[in-house]
Scaffold this motif. Sequence first.
Motif, PDB file in Angstrom:
ATOM      1  N   UNK A  39      51.241  34.200  40.519  1.00 24.42           N
ATOM      2  CA  UNK A  39      49.791  34.034  41.213  1.00 24.42           C
ATOM      3  C   UNK A  39      48.696  34.620  40.476  1.00 24.42           C
ATOM      4  N   UNK A  40      47.529  33.990  40.885  1.00 23.42           N
ATOM      5  CA  UNK A  40      46.207  34.522  40.293  1.00 23.42           C
ATOM      6  C   UNK A  40      45.562  35.188  41.217  1.00 23.42           C
ATOM      7  N   UNK A  41      44.896  36.292  41.172  1.00 22.86           N
ATOM      8  CA  UNK A  41      44.126  37.028  41.905  1.00 22.86           C
ATOM      9  C   UNK A  41      43.153  37.709  41.445  1.00 22.86           C
ATOM     10  N   UNK A  66      36.767  31.795  37.778  1.00 15.74           N
ATOM     11  CA  UNK A  66      36.391  32.932  38.391  1.00 15.74           C
ATOM     12  C   UNK A  66      34.867  33.833  37.618  1.00 15.74           C
ATOM     13  N   UNK A  67      34.295  34.481  38.424  1.00 16.71           N
ATOM     14  CA  UNK A  67      33.591  35.659  37.675  1.00 16.71           C
ATOM     15  C   UNK A  67      34.357  36.855  37.273  1.00 16.71           C
ATOM     16  N   UNK A  68      33.834  37.672  36.352  1.00 20.20           N
ATOM     17  CA  UNK A  68      34.371  39.073  35.922  1.00 20.20           C
ATOM     18  C   UNK A  68      35.623  38.694  35.436  1.00 20.20           C
ATOM     19  N   UNK A  69      36.617  39.776  35.951  1.00 12.78           N
ATOM     20  CA  UNK A  69      38.080  39.928  35.446  1.00 12.78           C
ATOM     21  C   UNK A  69      38.873  39.522  36.711  1.00 12.78           C
ATOM     22  N   UNK A  70      39.948  38.697  36.314  1.00 16.94           N
ATOM     23  CA  UNK A  70      41.012  38.261  37.131  1.00 16.94           C
ATOM     24  C   UNK A  70      42.471  38.435  36.630  1.00 16.94           C
ATOM     25  N   UNK A  71      43.401  38.417  37.570  1.00 15.79           N
ATOM     26  CA  UNK A  71      44.777  38.872  37.022  1.00 15.79           C
ATOM     27  C   UNK A  71      45.683  37.895  37.226  1.00 15.79           C
ATOM     28  N   UNK A  72      46.763  37.644  36.432  1.00 13.70           N
ATOM     29  CA  UNK A  72      47.903  36.739  36.359  1.00 13.70           C
ATOM     30  C   UNK A  72      49.021  37.450  36.381  1.00 13.70           C
ATOM     31  N   UNK A  73      49.817  37.239  37.624  1.00 11.29           N
ATOM     32  CA  UNK A  73      51.147  38.104  37.719  1.00 11.29           C
ATOM     33  C   UNK A  73      52.341  37.104  37.522  1.00 11.29           C
ATOM     34  N   UNK A  74      53.324  37.213  37.006  1.00 10.11           N
ATOM     35  CA  UNK A  74      54.473  36.296  36.811  1.00 10.11           C
ATOM     36  C   UNK A  74      55.596  37.237  37.129  1.00 10.11           C
ATOM     37  N   UNK A  75      56.276  36.785  38.176  1.00  5.57           N
ATOM     38  CA  UNK A  75      57.791  37.298  38.696  1.00  5.57           C
ATOM     39  C   UNK A  75      58.682  36.705  38.293  1.00  5.57           C
ATOM     40  N   UNK A  76      59.805  37.112  37.350  1.00  6.33           N
ATOM     41  CA  UNK A  76      61.130  36.343  37.340  1.00  6.33           C
ATOM     42  C   UNK A  76      62.150  36.648  38.218  1.00  6.33           C
TER      43      UNK A  76
END
Length: 114
Positions: A39-41, A66-76
């Motif tokens: 997910x991307x947040x 997006x603008x600024x900083x975002x986060x990509x999280x991966x769950x196995x």
Amino acid sequence: MIDLREPAQDTLVFTDVCTLLCTLPYRWYAPDAAAYWYFHSENGALPFSEGGSTRDTSGVIHLQRRQGISHVTVLALDPHAAAFLTATDPNSSVSGVFGLFGAASRAERWISWQ
């Protein structure tokens, strides 16, 4: 434990090359994973605005610019977590959110939009 092989660096910089949707190639691996949930947040936590699941260990995901900083999280996800999170009719031994703590490993990447 999940190994994010691509993107390899912790922080990615996206410039004006992409306008609305940006392509992010991925290659990840976890020895006991049955599926991967990403997910991307904005801040690396739920709620997220885009994401999905896959059983593939390599491919491409599309991120909304997006603008600024975002986060990509991966769950196995182990087989029980995958059955619980990726099915429309869950059939799993995972019971509630506490069952997920030992059923998934997490990796993250930061994205700087410029």
